[in-house]
Every structure is written in C-alpha cells, then in structure tokens.
Design a protein around this motif. Structure first.
Motif, PDB file in Angstrom:
ATOM      1  N   ILE A  56       0.832  -1.207   0.000  1.00  6.22           N
ATOM      2  CA  ILE A  56       0.000   0.000   0.000  1.00  6.22           C
ATOM      3  C   ILE A  56       0.861   1.250   0.000  1.00  6.22           C
ATOM      4  CG2 ILE A  56      -1.612   1.345   1.417  1.00  6.22           C
ATOM      5  CD1 ILE A  56      -2.898  -1.358   2.189  1.00  6.22           C
ATOM      6  N   ARG A  57       1.964   1.217   0.750  1.00  2.97           N
ATOM      7  CA  ARG A  57       2.861   2.377   0.771  1.00  2.97           C
ATOM      8  C   ARG A  57       3.401   2.660  -0.624  1.00  2.97           C
ATOM      9  NH1 ARG A  57       7.874   1.248   4.035  1.00  2.97           N
ATOM     10  NH2 ARG A  57       8.347   0.106   2.149  1.00  2.97           N
ATOM     11  N   TRP A  58       3.879   1.611  -1.331  1.00  3.84           N
ATOM     12  CA  TRP A  58       4.444   1.818  -2.661  1.00  3.84           C
ATOM     13  C   TRP A  58       3.367   2.246  -3.660  1.00  3.84           C
ATOM     14  CZ3 TRP A  58       9.130   3.040  -2.912  1.00  3.84           C
ATOM     15  CH2 TRP A  58      10.077   2.485  -2.052  1.00  3.84           C
ATOM     16  N   LEU A  59       2.163   1.701  -3.525  1.00  2.56           N
ATOM     17  CA  LEU A  59       1.076   2.131  -4.403  1.00  2.56           C
ATOM     18  C   LEU A  59       0.714   3.592  -4.145  1.00  2.56           C
ATOM     19  CD1 LEU A  59      -1.225  -1.011  -4.361  1.00  2.56           C
ATOM     20  CD2 LEU A  59       0.070  -0.126  -6.304  1.00  2.56           C
ATOM     21  N   THR A  60       0.730   4.004  -2.898  1.00  2.00           N
ATOM     22  CA  THR A  60       0.446   5.402  -2.556  1.00  2.00           C
ATOM     23  C   THR A  60       1.498   6.325  -3.160  1.00  2.00           C
ATOM     24  OG1 THR A  60      -0.603   4.712  -0.498  1.00  2.00           O
ATOM     25  CG2 THR A  60       0.115   7.009  -0.638  1.00  2.00           C
ATOM     26  N   VAL A  65       3.060  10.228  -7.330  1.00  2.00           N
ATOM     27  CA  VAL A  65       3.940  10.625  -8.438  1.00  2.00           C
ATOM     28  C   VAL A  65       3.113  10.817  -9.703  1.00  2.00           C
ATOM     29  CG1 VAL A  65       5.795   9.805  -9.957  1.00  2.00           C
ATOM     30  CG2 VAL A  65       6.024   9.612  -7.472  1.00  2.00           C
ATOM     31  N   GLY A  66       2.189   9.909  -9.960  1.00  2.00           N
ATOM     32  CA  GLY A  66       1.323  10.054 -11.134  1.00  2.00           C
ATOM     33  C   GLY A  66       0.477  11.318 -11.072  1.00  2.00           C
ATOM     34  N   THR A  67      -0.025  11.629  -9.913  1.00  2.82           N
ATOM     35  CA  THR A  67      -0.833  12.843  -9.737  1.00  2.82           C
ATOM     36  C   THR A  67      -0.001  14.091  -9.984  1.00  2.82           C
ATOM     37  OG1 THR A  67      -2.236  11.711  -8.130  1.00  2.82           O
ATOM     38  CG2 THR A  67      -2.270  14.117  -8.103  1.00  2.82           C
ATOM     39  N   ILE A  68       1.205  14.113  -9.476  1.00  2.73           N
ATOM     40  CA  ILE A  68       2.097  15.259  -9.682  1.00  2.73           C
ATOM     41  C   ILE A  68       2.437  15.406 -11.162  1.00  2.73           C
ATOM     42  CG2 ILE A  68       4.421  16.141  -9.223  1.00  2.73           C
ATOM     43  CD1 ILE A  68       4.099  14.920  -6.375  1.00  2.73           C
ATOM     44  N   LEU A  69       2.722  14.282 -11.831  1.00  5.58           N
ATOM     45  CA  LEU A  69       3.017  14.341 -13.272  1.00  5.58           C
ATOM     46  C   LEU A  69       1.810  14.845 -14.057  1.00  5.58           C
ATOM     47  CD1 LEU A  69       5.088  11.080 -13.846  1.00  5.58           C
ATOM     48  CD2 LEU A  69       5.899  13.444 -13.911  1.00  5.58           C
ATOM     49  N   ALA A  70       0.617  14.374 -13.710  1.00  5.94           N
ATOM     50  CA  ALA A  70      -0.590  14.832 -14.395  1.00  5.94           C
ATOM     51  C   ALA A  70      -0.794  16.324 -14.174  1.00  5.94           C
ATOM     52  CB  ALA A  70      -1.803  14.035 -13.910  1.00  5.94           C
ATOM     53  N   LEU A  71      -0.525  16.799 -12.973  1.00  7.75           N
ATOM     54  CA  LEU A  71      -0.660  18.227 -12.667  1.00  7.75           C
ATOM     55  C   LEU A  71       0.335  19.050 -13.474  1.00  7.75           C
ATOM     56  CD1 LEU A  71      -1.990  20.405 -10.926  1.00  7.75           C
ATOM     57  CD2 LEU A  71      -0.231  19.962  -9.203  1.00  7.75           C
ATOM     58  N   VAL A  72       1.569  18.581 -13.542  1.00  4.14           N
ATOM     59  CA  VAL A  72       2.594  19.296 -14.307  1.00  4.14           C
ATOM     60  C   VAL A  72       2.219  19.334 -15.780  1.00  4.14           C
ATOM     61  CG1 VAL A  72       4.995  19.168 -15.095  1.00  4.14           C
ATOM     62  CG2 VAL A  72       4.453  18.864 -12.673  1.00  4.14           C
ATOM     63  N   LEU A  73       1.732  18.214 -16.313  1.00  3.17           N
ATOM     64  CA  LEU A  73       1.336  18.176 -17.728  1.00  3.17           C
ATOM     65  C   LEU A  73       0.127  19.080 -17.978  1.00  3.17           C
ATOM     66  CD1 LEU A  73       1.774  14.382 -18.539  1.00  3.17           C
ATOM     67  CD2 LEU A  73       3.201  16.294 -19.319  1.00  3.17           C
TER      68      LEU A  73
END
Length: 81
Positions: A56-60, A65-73
């Motif tokens: 769960i920690r690694w999935l979080t 990271v995916g959310t941050i990348l989506a925000l940057v894009l």
C-alpha cells in the motif's frame, strides 16, 4: 517469581529460561499447544499484514507521483495554449 511487573521487565531469553525450568516440573496441558498454535497464527497474520502495508505504501507513492506528473502536464498544456 515476583510480581507481574518483574515479568514484564525480563528479556525474552529470561522468560524462555523460566518457562523451560517450569516445564521440567509440570506436564503441558492442551491449552499450551492451543496457545502456541494461536501465537503462530497471529505471527503469520502479522507478517502478511506487514507485507500488505508495504504494498500500500508503494502504491500510494506511485499514485502521488502520477498525480504530480498529471498536474505538471496539465499546467504545461494550459500555459502552452
């Protein structure tokens, strides 16, 4: 043996030695074996839960990271237009 607090302050090795000494003067009952099976089952569940917690920690982290990348894009796409 003294009070319960004395027992709590002993190391695992000391408690094991006390147990071994007491077993030399008594015969184990069925509850001994039942309690050991319960203890082993609890230890197994603890190991499984620890593994799930790590997953769960690694999935979080991956989702963050995916959310941050989506925000940057998204910001990059908005500023490029």
């Amino acid at each position: 043996m003294g009070a319960y607090r004395d027992l709590l302050q002993k190391t695992d090795a000391e408690v094991e030695a006390l147990y071994d000494a007491a077993m030399g003067h008594t015969s184990p009952g069925l509850s001994l074996y039942r309690d050991e099976l319960f203890r082993r089952d609890a230890a197994r569940r603890d190991r499984e839960l620890l593994g799930l917690t790590r997953q769960i920690r690694w999935l979080t982290i991956a989702v963050a990271v995916g959310t941050i990348l989506a925000l940057v894009l998204a910001i990059a796409a908005l500023t490029a237009s």
